[in-house]
Design a protein around this motif. Structure first.
Motif, PDB file in Angstrom:
ATOM      1  N   ASP A  66      -9.456  -6.845  -8.293  1.00 57.02           N
ATOM      2  CA  ASP A  66     -10.699  -6.834  -7.515  1.00 57.02           C
ATOM      3  C   ASP A  66     -10.906  -5.507  -6.794  1.00 57.02           C
ATOM      4  OD1 ASP A  66     -11.412  -9.652  -7.927  1.00 57.02           O
ATOM      5  OD2 ASP A  66      -9.557 -10.029  -6.825  1.00 57.02           O
ATOM      6  N   VAL A  67      -9.858  -4.720  -6.721  1.00 58.40           N
ATOM      7  CA  VAL A  67      -9.932  -3.436  -6.020  1.00 58.40           C
ATOM      8  C   VAL A  67     -10.100  -2.343  -7.077  1.00 58.40           C
ATOM      9  CG1 VAL A  67      -8.809  -1.917  -4.354  1.00 58.40           C
ATOM     10  CG2 VAL A  67      -8.309  -4.370  -4.313  1.00 58.40           C
ATOM     11  N   LEU A 108      -8.964   3.596  -6.286  1.00 53.50           N
ATOM     12  CA  LEU A 108      -7.852   3.579  -5.328  1.00 53.50           C
ATOM     13  C   LEU A 108      -6.485   3.470  -6.000  1.00 53.50           C
ATOM     14  CD1 LEU A 108      -9.239   1.229  -2.491  1.00 53.50           C
ATOM     15  CD2 LEU A 108      -9.463   3.694  -2.706  1.00 53.50           C
ATOM     16  N   PRO A 125     -12.343   6.228   5.580  1.00 53.63           N
ATOM     17  CA  PRO A 125     -13.676   5.969   6.106  1.00 53.63           C
ATOM     18  C   PRO A 125     -14.083   4.486   5.963  1.00 53.63           C
ATOM     19  CG  PRO A 125     -13.732   7.712   4.432  1.00 53.63           C
ATOM     20  CD  PRO A 125     -12.361   7.150   4.435  1.00 53.63           C
ATOM     21  N   PRO A 126     -15.103   4.063   6.716  1.00 49.40           N
ATOM     22  CA  PRO A 126     -15.569   2.675   6.638  1.00 49.40           C
ATOM     23  C   PRO A 126     -15.999   2.284   5.227  1.00 49.40           C
ATOM     24  CG  PRO A 126     -16.677   3.832   8.432  1.00 49.40           C
ATOM     25  CD  PRO A 126     -15.880   4.850   7.689  1.00 49.40           C
ATOM     26  N   GLY A 127     -15.729   1.046   4.883  1.00 47.09           N
ATOM     27  CA  GLY A 127     -16.253   0.484   3.639  1.00 47.09           C
ATOM     28  C   GLY A 127     -15.546   0.918   2.373  1.00 47.09           C
ATOM     29  N   GLY A 143     -12.606  -0.119   1.294  1.00 46.59           N
ATOM     30  CA  GLY A 143     -11.791  -1.163   0.665  1.00 46.59           C
ATOM     31  C   GLY A 143     -10.445  -1.416   1.319  1.00 46.59           C
ATOM     32  N   LYS A 144     -10.311  -1.006   2.593  1.00 48.45           N
ATOM     33  CA  LYS A 144      -9.025  -1.189   3.274  1.00 48.45           C
ATOM     34  C   LYS A 144      -8.707  -2.677   3.461  1.00 48.45           C
ATOM     35  CE  LYS A 144     -10.386   1.538   6.676  1.00 48.45           C
ATOM     36  NZ  LYS A 144     -11.670   1.973   6.072  1.00 48.45           N
ATOM     37  N   THR A 145      -9.716  -3.415   3.909  1.00 44.77           N
ATOM     38  CA  THR A 145      -9.523  -4.863   4.105  1.00 44.77           C
ATOM     39  C   THR A 145      -9.266  -5.539   2.761  1.00 44.77           C
ATOM     40  OG1 THR A 145     -11.066  -4.728   5.948  1.00 44.77           O
ATOM     41  CG2 THR A 145     -10.554  -6.930   5.125  1.00 44.77           C
ATOM     42  N   LEU A 146     -10.039  -5.141   1.780  1.00 43.87           N
ATOM     43  CA  LEU A 146      -9.898  -5.705   0.437  1.00 43.87           C
ATOM     44  C   LEU A 146      -8.481  -5.469  -0.108  1.00 43.87           C
ATOM     45  CD1 LEU A 146     -11.781  -7.005  -1.743  1.00 43.87           C
ATOM     46  CD2 LEU A 146     -12.090  -4.700  -2.667  1.00 43.87           C
ATOM     47  N   ASP A 177      -7.484  -5.078  11.585  1.00 43.58           N
ATOM     48  CA  ASP A 177      -8.585  -4.165  11.268  1.00 43.58           C
ATOM     49  C   ASP A 177      -8.960  -3.394  12.535  1.00 43.58           C
ATOM     50  OD1 ASP A 177     -10.453  -2.942   9.718  1.00 43.58           O
ATOM     51  OD2 ASP A 177     -11.778  -4.672   9.528  1.00 43.58           O
ATOM     52  N   ILE A 179     -16.087   0.681  -9.534  1.00 40.91           N
ATOM     53  CA  ILE A 179     -16.574  -0.216  -8.463  1.00 40.91           C
ATOM     54  C   ILE A 179     -17.884  -0.865  -8.903  1.00 40.91           C
ATOM     55  CG2 ILE A 179     -17.337  -0.361  -6.051  1.00 40.91           C
ATOM     56  CD1 ILE A 179     -15.446   2.029  -5.453  1.00 40.91           C
ATOM     57  N   HIS A 217     -18.858  -4.974  -9.290  1.00 44.15           N
ATOM     58  CA  HIS A 217     -19.967  -5.629  -8.582  1.00 44.15           C
ATOM     59  C   HIS A 217     -21.162  -5.938  -9.487  1.00 44.15           C
ATOM     60  CE1 HIS A 217     -18.020  -5.642  -4.715  1.00 44.15           C
ATOM     61  NE2 HIS A 217     -17.527  -4.464  -5.041  1.00 44.15           N
ATOM     62  N   ALA A 259     -18.284  -0.321  -0.246  1.00 46.04           N
ATOM     63  CA  ALA A 259     -19.168  -1.281   0.432  1.00 46.04           C
ATOM     64  C   ALA A 259     -20.632  -0.936   0.162  1.00 46.04           C
ATOM     65  CB  ALA A 259     -18.884  -1.286   1.929  1.00 46.04           C
ATOM     66  N   ALA A 315     -21.383  -2.104  -3.394  1.00 43.95           N
ATOM     67  CA  ALA A 315     -21.530  -3.565  -3.419  1.00 43.95           C
ATOM     68  C   ALA A 315     -22.913  -3.945  -2.890  1.00 43.95           C
ATOM     69  CB  ALA A 315     -20.433  -4.219  -2.583  1.00 43.95           C
TER      70      ALA A 315
HETATM   71  P1  ATP Z   1     -14.198  -1.066   7.362  1.00 44.81           P
HETATM   72  O1  ATP Z   1     -13.394   0.148   7.699  1.00 44.81           O
HETATM   73  O2  ATP Z   1     -15.656  -0.920   7.624  1.00 44.81           O
HETATM   74  O3  ATP Z   1     -13.590  -2.361   7.854  1.00 44.81           O
HETATM   75  P2  ATP Z   1     -13.012  -1.429   4.777  1.00 44.81           P
HETATM   76  O4  ATP Z   1     -12.468  -0.130   4.322  1.00 44.81           O
HETATM   77  O5  ATP Z   1     -12.082  -2.449   5.306  1.00 44.81           O
HETATM   78  O6  ATP Z   1     -14.192  -1.160   5.771  1.00 44.81           O
HETATM   79  P3  ATP Z   1     -13.815  -3.462   3.016  1.00 44.81           P
HETATM   80  O7  ATP Z   1     -14.210  -4.399   4.089  1.00 44.81           O
HETATM   81  O8  ATP Z   1     -12.570  -3.726   2.300  1.00 44.81           O
HETATM   82  O9  ATP Z   1     -13.824  -2.004   3.560  1.00 44.81           O
HETATM   83  O10 ATP Z   1     -14.994  -3.332   1.935  1.00 44.81           O
HETATM   84  C1  ATP Z   1     -16.187  -4.048   2.092  1.00 44.81           C
HETATM   85  C2  ATP Z   1     -16.626  -4.566   0.750  1.00 44.81           C
HETATM   86  O11 ATP Z   1     -16.993  -3.479  -0.089  1.00 44.81           O
HETATM   87  C3  ATP Z   1     -15.561  -5.295  -0.017  1.00 44.81           C
HETATM   88  O12 ATP Z   1     -15.484  -6.652   0.324  1.00 44.81           O
HETATM   89  C4  ATP Z   1     -15.988  -5.082  -1.456  1.00 44.81           C
HETATM   90  O13 ATP Z   1     -17.030  -5.985  -1.795  1.00 44.81           O
HETATM   91  C5  ATP Z   1     -16.598  -3.693  -1.426  1.00 44.81           C
HETATM   92  N1  ATP Z   1     -15.601  -2.677  -1.786  1.00 44.81           N
HETATM   93  C6  ATP Z   1     -15.132  -1.678  -1.013  1.00 44.81           C
HETATM   94  N2  ATP Z   1     -14.245  -0.922  -1.675  1.00 44.81           N
HETATM   95  C7  ATP Z   1     -14.110  -1.466  -2.895  1.00 44.81           C
HETATM   96  C8  ATP Z   1     -13.334  -1.144  -4.054  1.00 44.81           C
HETATM   97  N3  ATP Z   1     -12.489  -0.107  -4.061  1.00 44.81           N
HETATM   98  N4  ATP Z   1     -13.460  -1.933  -5.136  1.00 44.81           N
HETATM   99  C9  ATP Z   1     -14.311  -2.976  -5.149  1.00 44.81           C
HETATM  100  N5  ATP Z   1     -15.070  -3.320  -4.101  1.00 44.81           N
HETATM  101  C10 ATP Z   1     -14.993  -2.578  -2.989  1.00 44.81           C
END
Ligand code: ATP
Length: 273
Positions: free
Chosen positions: A18-19, A22, A58-60, A62-65, A116, A196, A200, A225, A228
């Protein structure tokens, strides 16, 4: 969608598949999956398993993912909290939340704790915030440090934390035995954006006009993000026009809309600086 992805007891059903992109970060966290699955391989040799790692980027991006995917791949429960939850908390609540979270995670070990926006609690002490509001944050940070030190060398709990500002973190947090590893999660390059988009686009009904290479080229600087978001916007735009399939034009309109949104957001941010 959080509810779908996340079940405390069973772990997450997110995997590395799913990631997208990276590759470097995935390789590094693969080792953490192995620590969780086969701790003895390490402890038999006398190695101490790392307690924590920082996901920096940076935000978005995929760190949480990625953190969820670590739990999913290792098939262990995932406990999470966000630093921003602690910003306006009553005295004592932050520290006791941290204590509870670690207790739960230890009871269900092997497990992952994910924090987070750790910078919201982990900023260098005595800096940044107004006096007074600092106290509770400091209590929370101290509790976090205490919990991380309280781990034996192998409690089976690994703490991942995400930040986009590793430089502002309190030195105590990044000392050996705490968050002593940094894993970089950067904005995707063109070939990664392509991957990515593939992830999506999968759930969408699209027509033959879609060109993933073109979309990836059109979106420099976009995060996962953002991508997506574009994919979902495109489907919304197509539906609004009562189409049965999403077309290239819907994606272009979605890119414009998301770029417009980002510009507005950046303008708001710079107006406030
Ligand atoms: P933040 O710093 O804002 O918390 P983050 O780095 O934790 O952001 P995520 O919350 O993991 O980012 O990403 C948000 C969404 O964007 C994910 O749930 C996914 O749908 C999409 N996304 C981000 N990065 C990826 C990736 N490398 N592959 C697939 N989907 C991604």
């Amino acid at each position: 969608s959080k509810a779908q992805l996340f079940d405390k007891e069973k772990g997450t059903n997110v995997t590395f598949e799913d990631v997208a992109g990276l590759e470097g970060a995935k390789e590094e966290v693969q080792e953490i999956v192995d620590f969780l699955k086969k701790p003895q391989k390490y402890t038999d040799l006398g190695a101490k398993i790392p307690r924590g790692a920082l996901l920096v980027g940076p935000p978005g991006t995929g760190k949480t993912l990625l953190a969820r995917a670590v739990a999913g791949e290792a098939k262990v429960p995932f406990y999470s909290l966000s630093g921003s939850d602690f910003v306006e908390m009553f005295v004592g609540v932050g520290a006791s939340r941290v204590r509870d979270l670690f207790k739960q995670a230890k009871d269900k070990a092997p497990s992952i704790i994910f924090i987070d926006e750790i910078d919201a609690i982990g900023r260098a002490r005595g800096k940044g915030m107004a006096q007074g509001s600092n106290d509770e944050r400091e209590n929370t940070l101290n509790q976090l440090l205490t919990e991380m030190d309280g781990f034996g060398t192998n409690t089976g709990v690994i703490v991942l934390a995400a930040t986009n500002r590793a430089d502002v973190l309190d030195r105590a947090l990044v000392r050996p035995g705490r968050f002593d590893r940094q894993i970089h999660v950067d904005l995707p390059e063109v070939h990664e954006r392509k991957e990515i988009f593939k992830v999506h686009l999968k759930p969408l009904k699209t027509d033959d006009s879609i060109d993933i290479d073109f979309l990836a080229k059109q979106t420099p600087g976009f995060s996962g993000a953002d991508i997506a978001n574009i994919c979902n916007e495109a489907a919304l735009i197509a539906a609004r026009h009562d189409k049965k399939k999403v077309s290239k034009q819907d994606f272009l309109d979605a890119v414009d809309r998301v770029v417009g949104g980002l510009e507005k957001k950046n303008k708001l941010i710079s107006d406030h600086e």
